[in-house]
Design a protein around this motif. Structure first.
Motif, short mmCIF file in Angstrom:
data_model
loop_
_atom_site.label_atom_id
_atom_site.label_comp_id
_atom_site.label_asym_id
_atom_site.label_seq_id
_atom_site.Cartn_x
_atom_site.Cartn_y
_atom_site.Cartn_z
N ARG A 102 -6.84 -41.78 18.04
CA ARG A 102 -7.05 -42.32 16.69
C ARG A 102 -5.72 -42.49 15.96
O ARG A 102 -5.49 -43.50 15.29
N ALA A 103 -4.83 -41.50 16.08
CA ALA A 103 -3.53 -41.57 15.41
C ALA A 103 -2.69 -42.73 15.91
O ALA A 103 -1.85 -43.25 15.17
N ASP A 104 -2.94 -43.13 17.16
CA ASP A 104 -2.17 -44.22 17.74
C ASP A 104 -2.88 -45.57 17.58
O ASP A 104 -2.45 -46.56 18.17
N GLY A 105 -3.95 -45.59 16.82
CA GLY A 105 -4.61 -46.85 16.52
C GLY A 105 -5.60 -47.34 17.55
O GLY A 105 -6.02 -48.49 17.52
N VAL A 106 -5.99 -46.45 18.48
CA VAL A 106 -6.97 -46.83 19.50
C VAL A 106 -8.37 -46.58 18.94
O VAL A 106 -8.71 -45.44 18.60
N PRO A 107 -9.23 -47.59 18.84
CA PRO A 107 -10.59 -47.35 18.36
C PRO A 107 -11.33 -46.38 19.27
O PRO A 107 -11.27 -46.49 20.50
N CYS A 108 -12.04 -45.45 18.67
CA CYS A 108 -12.80 -44.44 19.42
C CYS A 108 -14.24 -44.41 18.92
O CYS A 108 -14.48 -44.30 17.71
N PHE A 109 -15.16 -44.50 19.85
CA PHE A 109 -16.59 -44.48 19.54
C PHE A 109 -17.22 -43.27 20.21
O PHE A 109 -16.77 -42.81 21.27
N ALA A 110 -18.28 -42.74 19.62
CA ALA A 110 -19.11 -41.72 20.25
C ALA A 110 -20.39 -42.39 20.73
O ALA A 110 -21.01 -43.18 20.00
N LEU A 111 -20.80 -42.09 21.97
CA LEU A 111 -22.09 -42.52 22.50
C LEU A 111 -22.72 -41.29 23.12
O LEU A 111 -22.31 -40.84 24.19
N SER A 112 -23.71 -40.73 22.43
CA SER A 112 -24.19 -39.41 22.83
C SER A 112 -25.69 -39.27 22.66
O SER A 112 -26.26 -39.76 21.69
N ASN A 113 -26.31 -38.58 23.62
CA ASN A 113 -27.70 -38.16 23.47
C ASN A 113 -27.72 -36.94 22.56
O ASN A 113 -27.26 -35.86 22.94
N PHE A 114 -28.25 -37.13 21.37
CA PHE A 114 -28.23 -36.08 20.35
C PHE A 114 -29.39 -36.33 19.40
O PHE A 114 -29.66 -37.48 19.03
N GLY A 115 -30.08 -35.28 19.00
CA GLY A 115 -31.13 -35.42 18.02
C GLY A 115 -30.58 -35.64 16.61
O GLY A 115 -29.40 -35.39 16.34
N ILE A 116 -31.43 -36.11 15.74
CA ILE A 116 -31.00 -36.34 14.35
C ILE A 116 -30.62 -35.03 13.69
O ILE A 116 -29.53 -34.89 13.13
N GLN A 117 -31.51 -34.04 13.78
CA GLN A 117 -31.23 -32.77 13.11
C GLN A 117 -30.17 -31.96 13.85
O GLN A 117 -29.33 -31.30 13.23
N THR A 118 -30.17 -32.01 15.18
CA THR A 118 -29.16 -31.24 15.93
C THR A 118 -27.77 -31.81 15.69
O THR A 118 -26.79 -31.05 15.64
N PHE A 119 -27.66 -33.11 15.51
CA PHE A 119 -26.35 -33.67 15.23
C PHE A 119 -25.85 -33.23 13.86
O PHE A 119 -24.65 -32.99 13.67
N GLU A 120 -26.75 -33.08 12.90
CA GLU A 120 -26.36 -32.57 11.59
C GLU A 120 -25.82 -31.15 11.71
O GLU A 120 -24.82 -30.80 11.06
N ILE A 121 -26.46 -30.34 12.54
CA ILE A 121 -25.98 -28.97 12.76
C ILE A 121 -24.59 -29.01 13.40
O ILE A 121 -23.68 -28.27 13.00
#
Length: 210
Positions: A102-121
């Motif tokens: 990120r600091a070097d300007g490379v776009p970074c995306f997350a693609l993850s199997n995660f629940g709505i509430q578990t991701f909030e945790i």
């Protein structure tokens, strides 16, 4: 350092890439390996979790599963009540790689199997999960990896061609699904090898990848 002509963005899985996810290890510590083995042989706990990752309400999914399996009711409820302890600890070198990109300007995306509430945790415990350019979380999308639809949804939204995406994930089925779409991929088996891949792609220097 500018992004290379081949890789335009890096796509991170989260579980076992940025955060350790080892429910069996948690249960071994809580109830002993023998009872854990019996429980996981008898019940599809990961299948229950897949429902959460598709968008089912976390507490409802676990409570219903526990009610249907009274022999292991207390242990199943730990999946909800102690989830933050199962999804731990973070993998510091991987987090450093995310921040270096990120600091070097490379776009970074997350693609993850995660629940709505578990991701909030998880966000509460691990603030670095907010440090992506874009996040594609299965619970909000209603579909999980390795279904082709979730990869298509990312492609349609992110503005980067499939061949310009470098995706890392610890599961070979998820990697193969990305391969089939023309993504560049790295099967994650530890941050050191992924760091070396990022250096080889010209995305980071050796110093940045430490």
């Amino acid at each position: 350092m500018p992004v290379t002509a081949t890789v335009k963005a890096v796509v991170f899985d989260i579980g076992n890439v940025l955060i350790e996810w080892q429910p069996e290890r948690f249960y071994d510590a809580q109830v002993g390996e023998a009872r854990r083995r019996d429980m996981f042989a008898a019940l599809d706990l990961h299948g229950m979790n897949d429902g959460v990752d598709r968008g089912e309400t976390f507490i409802d999914a676990v409570t219903d599963f526990a009610a249907a399996n009274a022999k292991y009711h207390a242990e199943i409820m730990m999946w909800h009540d102690n989830w933050a302890d199962m999804a731990s600890p973070s993998i510091p070198h991987s987090v450093r790689l995310l921040h270096a990109l990120r600091a070097d300007g490379v776009p970074c995306f997350a693609l993850s199997n995660f629940g709505i509430q578990t991701f909030e945790i998880a966000e509460e415990r691990y603030p670095f999960l907010k440090d992506f350019d874009r996040r594609y979380i299965s619970g909000h999308m209603g579909v999980i990896k390795p279904d082709a639809e979730i990869y298509q949804m990312l492609e349609d939204d992110c503005g980067t061609e499939p061949k310009g995406l470098l995706f890392t994930d610890d599961r070979i089925d998820n990697i193969r699904a990305a391969d089939a779409r023309g993504w560049q991929t790295h099967l994650f088996d530890g941050p050191a090898a992924f760091a070396a891949r990022l250096v080889a792609e010209g995305l980071l220097t050796q110093e940045q990848a430490q």
